[in-house]
Motif scaffolding. Structure first.
Motif, PDB file in Angstrom:
ATOM      1  N   LYS A 114      33.870  42.694  32.307  1.00  0.00           N
ATOM      2  CA  LYS A 114      34.236  43.218  33.630  1.00  0.00           C
ATOM      3  C   LYS A 114      33.024  43.945  34.221  1.00  0.00           C
ATOM      4  O   LYS A 114      33.029  45.152  34.444  1.00  0.00           O
ATOM      5  CB  LYS A 114      35.460  44.111  33.507  1.00  0.00           C
ATOM      6  CG  LYS A 114      36.676  43.287  33.065  1.00  0.00           C
ATOM      7  CD  LYS A 114      37.955  44.066  33.086  1.00  0.00           C
ATOM      8  CE  LYS A 114      39.145  43.208  32.724  1.00  0.00           C
ATOM      9  NZ  LYS A 114      39.242  42.869  31.303  1.00  0.00           N
ATOM     10  N   HIS A 133      40.635  34.162  29.518  1.00  0.00           N
ATOM     11  CA  HIS A 133      41.568  35.248  29.168  1.00  0.00           C
ATOM     12  C   HIS A 133      40.816  36.568  29.086  1.00  0.00           C
ATOM     13  O   HIS A 133      40.208  36.945  30.055  1.00  0.00           O
ATOM     14  CB  HIS A 133      42.335  34.900  27.894  1.00  0.00           C
ATOM     15  CG  HIS A 133      42.964  33.533  28.010  1.00  0.00           C
ATOM     16  ND1 HIS A 133      44.032  33.279  28.835  1.00  0.00           N
ATOM     17  CD2 HIS A 133      42.622  32.349  27.460  1.00  0.00           C
ATOM     18  CE1 HIS A 133      44.331  32.003  28.793  1.00  0.00           C
ATOM     19  NE2 HIS A 133      43.498  31.407  27.970  1.00  0.00           N
ATOM     20  N   ASP A 134      40.787  37.211  27.928  1.00  0.00           N
ATOM     21  CA  ASP A 134      40.125  38.523  27.901  1.00  0.00           C
ATOM     22  C   ASP A 134      38.692  38.437  27.365  1.00  0.00           C
ATOM     23  O   ASP A 134      38.117  39.440  27.000  1.00  0.00           O
ATOM     24  CB  ASP A 134      40.964  39.506  27.075  1.00  0.00           C
ATOM     25  CG  ASP A 134      41.264  38.969  25.689  1.00  0.00           C
ATOM     26  OD1 ASP A 134      40.861  37.818  25.396  1.00  0.00           O
ATOM     27  OD2 ASP A 134      41.894  39.693  24.897  1.00  0.00           O
ATOM     28  N   TYR A 168      35.866  37.554  28.955  1.00  0.00           N
ATOM     29  CA  TYR A 168      34.759  37.744  29.904  1.00  0.00           C
ATOM     30  C   TYR A 168      34.486  39.243  30.049  1.00  0.00           C
ATOM     31  O   TYR A 168      35.309  40.055  29.612  1.00  0.00           O
ATOM     32  CB  TYR A 168      35.103  37.115  31.258  1.00  0.00           C
ATOM     33  CG  TYR A 168      36.289  37.742  31.950  1.00  0.00           C
ATOM     34  CD1 TYR A 168      36.107  38.685  32.956  1.00  0.00           C
ATOM     35  CD2 TYR A 168      37.593  37.418  31.578  1.00  0.00           C
ATOM     36  CE1 TYR A 168      37.194  39.271  33.582  1.00  0.00           C
ATOM     37  CE2 TYR A 168      38.681  38.006  32.203  1.00  0.00           C
ATOM     38  CZ  TYR A 168      38.481  38.930  33.197  1.00  0.00           C
ATOM     39  OH  TYR A 168      39.554  39.527  33.808  1.00  0.00           O
ATOM     40  N   ASP A 188      39.525  35.058  34.232  1.00  0.00           N
ATOM     41  CA  ASP A 188      40.692  35.426  33.447  1.00  0.00           C
ATOM     42  C   ASP A 188      41.501  34.183  33.062  1.00  0.00           C
ATOM     43  O   ASP A 188      41.993  34.064  31.932  1.00  0.00           O
ATOM     44  CB  ASP A 188      41.559  36.377  34.275  1.00  0.00           C
ATOM     45  CG  ASP A 188      42.509  37.168  33.420  1.00  0.00           C
ATOM     46  OD1 ASP A 188      42.022  38.000  32.646  1.00  0.00           O
ATOM     47  OD2 ASP A 188      43.728  36.926  33.501  1.00  0.00           O
ATOM     48  N   LYS A 189      41.609  33.255  33.986  1.00  0.00           N
ATOM     49  CA  LYS A 189      42.371  32.034  33.753  1.00  0.00           C
ATOM     50  C   LYS A 189      41.674  31.163  32.694  1.00  0.00           C
ATOM     51  O   LYS A 189      42.322  30.583  31.827  1.00  0.00           O
ATOM     52  CB  LYS A 189      42.481  31.270  35.073  1.00  0.00           C
ATOM     53  CG  LYS A 189      43.715  30.390  35.168  1.00  0.00           C
ATOM     54  CD  LYS A 189      43.834  29.773  36.555  1.00  0.00           C
ATOM     55  CE  LYS A 189      44.323  28.337  36.434  1.00  0.00           C
ATOM     56  NZ  LYS A 189      44.016  27.557  37.641  1.00  0.00           N
ATOM     57  N   TYR A 242      42.088  44.534  39.425  1.00  0.00           N
ATOM     58  CA  TYR A 242      40.872  44.490  38.600  1.00  0.00           C
ATOM     59  C   TYR A 242      40.209  45.854  38.549  1.00  0.00           C
ATOM     60  O   TYR A 242      40.370  46.681  39.443  1.00  0.00           O
ATOM     61  CB  TYR A 242      39.883  43.451  39.142  1.00  0.00           C
ATOM     62  CG  TYR A 242      39.433  43.697  40.555  1.00  0.00           C
ATOM     63  CD1 TYR A 242      40.075  43.084  41.620  1.00  0.00           C
ATOM     64  CD2 TYR A 242      38.370  44.565  40.832  1.00  0.00           C
ATOM     65  CE1 TYR A 242      39.672  43.317  42.928  1.00  0.00           C
ATOM     66  CE2 TYR A 242      37.959  44.805  42.131  1.00  0.00           C
ATOM     67  CZ  TYR A 242      38.613  44.183  43.173  1.00  0.00           C
ATOM     68  OH  TYR A 242      38.220  44.423  44.469  1.00  0.00           O
ATOM     69  N   TYR A 295      37.216  37.378  39.234  1.00  0.00           N
ATOM     70  CA  TYR A 295      37.784  37.880  37.976  1.00  0.00           C
ATOM     71  C   TYR A 295      38.999  37.036  37.572  1.00  0.00           C
ATOM     72  O   TYR A 295      39.176  36.705  36.398  1.00  0.00           O
ATOM     73  CB  TYR A 295      38.220  39.342  38.115  1.00  0.00           C
ATOM     74  CG  TYR A 295      37.110  40.352  37.929  1.00  0.00           C
ATOM     75  CD1 TYR A 295      36.199  40.241  36.879  1.00  0.00           C
ATOM     76  CD2 TYR A 295      36.990  41.442  38.786  1.00  0.00           C
ATOM     77  CE1 TYR A 295      35.195  41.191  36.697  1.00  0.00           C
ATOM     78  CE2 TYR A 295      35.990  42.385  38.613  1.00  0.00           C
ATOM     79  CZ  TYR A 295      35.094  42.258  37.567  1.00  0.00           C
ATOM     80  OH  TYR A 295      34.112  43.188  37.395  1.00  0.00           O
ATOM     81  N   GLN A 296      39.808  36.701  38.579  1.00  0.00           N
ATOM     82  CA  GLN A 296      41.015  35.928  38.306  1.00  0.00           C
ATOM     83  C   GLN A 296      40.664  34.562  37.705  1.00  0.00           C
ATOM     84  O   GLN A 296      41.306  34.101  36.768  1.00  0.00           O
ATOM     85  CB  GLN A 296      41.802  35.756  39.596  1.00  0.00           C
ATOM     86  CG  GLN A 296      43.235  35.368  39.384  1.00  0.00           C
ATOM     87  CD  GLN A 296      44.000  35.276  40.696  1.00  0.00           C
ATOM     88  OE1 GLN A 296      43.428  34.968  41.743  1.00  0.00           O
ATOM     89  NE2 GLN A 296      45.284  35.556  40.647  1.00  0.00           N
TER      90      GLN A 296
END
Ligand SMILES: [Zn+2]
Length: 409
Positions: free
Chosen positions: A297, A292-293, A295, A288-289, A327, A284-285
């Motif tokens: 979950k 950002h938002d 993707y 996220d990198k 997360y 997830y990290q």
């Protein structure tokens, strides 16, 4: 000199007078310009009129319009029930009286089942050694021709794609009489998104035989298919590190989603709870990198494991912390067999969703042929309005009671 000045002054006065007269005349006979129309007064006068008239006015005046629809007994279909102006036009349009005959005719069933198809690799091979479109014994990888044929089959059978991220929220936007289908890809195989290089304009040159190449081609030929898919990736993403960001951005910019398949394809039943949080959180990290938002979950459980939600690692798949990175997983996918229930079904559990393996097995053991044959008995069939849930009177007991806007027939 004095006389001349006086005359000039007089002439000047005369000119001013003429200008003043012209101005007054202009005010009296001036045609009403667009800027003179008080939108807040004019627009409400469209109430009760046909939406076509308002559409024309909106077009002529370059306005923004926000349309909502509802069934209504007083206003006939397409008539405006209510309209307001507040920077943009907000209009409520009548769908007319509910026509339950149409539901019967189309066999509308919003408590029907939804297939979530599970793909892995798409391989461009003409070497048909295995059953149907299978590239390996178990049919995890599929030929590019078989994948093309699958898409045509779904389309011709009345299925239209929806995003997995919409399905878990209960948003199913397909036309009346059509059924939703969800496409997923696991493992981030290079053949899911194979980049051949860059075009002169800087865009990606995508292999037409890879999954996204085939999907993009299908999209052009069938715009109403609403082509979309979710790709579940690992640490290596699509195994073309040079293009990582380009690929991810292409996907999210073109209506696809990217989700989590753990960094290392971990079998959750063989690792600790700490390691569970690492393989999930780190993935997830990474997304996220890079995104950002943008993707999703959502996790596709590697090997479809654990098979039961009671497993001690399961809560950490859903919720956890990796080196201070928190997360929360919204949904989890298993390796399944049959289509899932409707999101409106009281048994719907987005944290443990079943998928259908997209493979061939002569119509046996939940292969594509048998899944779609069985779906004829209970497939989700839309009423064409994503804000209404239309179900059969006889299915009432199956409905999750949190939902509103229910129509029974
Ligand atoms: Zn996998």
């Amino acid at each position: 000199m004095m006389k001349r000045k006086k005359r000039l002054k007089f002439k000047y006065k005369k000119v001013l007078l003429i200008i003043a007269i012209i101005f007054v005349l202009f005010l009296i006979i001036k045609p009403k310009g667009k800027e003179e129309i008080k939108l807040g007064d004019v627009i409400p006068s469209y109430q009760g009129k046909n939406i076509i008239e308002l559409d024309n006015f909106v077009k002529e005046n370059n306005l923004l319009i926000d349309k909502k629809y509802e069934y209504n007994d007083e206003y006939a279909k397409d008539l405006i029930i209510n309209v307001e102006y507040d920077n943009n036009v907000k209009v409520l349009i009548s769908l007319g009286q509910i026509d339950k005959e149409v539901y019967k005719e189309k066999n509308v069933n919003e408590l029907g089942r939804v297939p979530i198809m599970m793909y892995h690799g798409i391989v461009d091979t003409k070497d048909n050694k295995y059953t149907g479109g299978n590239v390996d014994k178990d049919g995890y990888n599929r030929t590019s021709d078989a994948f093309r044929a699958d898409l045509e089959f779904y389309y011709n059978s009345g299925y239209r794609m929806i995003r997995l991220s919409d399905y878990i929220k209960g948003i199913i936007d397909v036309p009346l009489g059509y059924s939703p289908i969800i496409i997923t890809f696991d493992d981030g195989n290079k053949n899911n998104f194979n980049v051949l290089g860059k075009n002169a304009d800087g865009s990606l040159n995508i292999d037409p035989e890879c999954a996204v190449g085939i999907l993009e081609d299908f999209k052009k030929r069938h715009p109403d298919m609403n082509v979309t898919a979710t790709f579940f990736v690992m640490d290596g993403l699509f195994n073309q590190s040079k293009y990582n960001e380009d690929i991810l951005n292409f996907l999210v910019d073109n209506g696809y989603d990217v989700g989590n398949h753990t960094t290392i394809h971990a079998d959750f039943t063989t690792i600790s709870t700490t390691k569970t949080q690492e393989v999930v959180g780190k993935m997830y990290q990474k997304l996220d990198k890079l995104l950002h938002d943008k993707y999703v979950k959502i996790i596709a459980l590697p090997f479809g494991s654990p098979y039961k939600k009671t497993h001690e690692n399961y809560p950490y798949i859903i919720n956890g912390d990796y080196n201070g990175f928190n997360y929360e997983t919204e949904a989890a996918l298993r390796v399944g067999w049959e289509p899932e229930v409707s999101p409106f079904d009281k048994d719907f559990d987005k944290t443990f969703l079943k998928r259908c393996r997209a493979y061939d097995n002569n119509g046996k053991e939940f292969d594509i042929e048998s899944v779609f044959k069985n779906l004829e008995k209970n497939r989700y069939i839309s009423d064409g309005n994503k804000d209404l849930i239309v179900i059969k009177e006889s299915d009432k007991e199956k409905l999750n009671t949190i939902y509103e806007n229910i129509i029974l027939y």
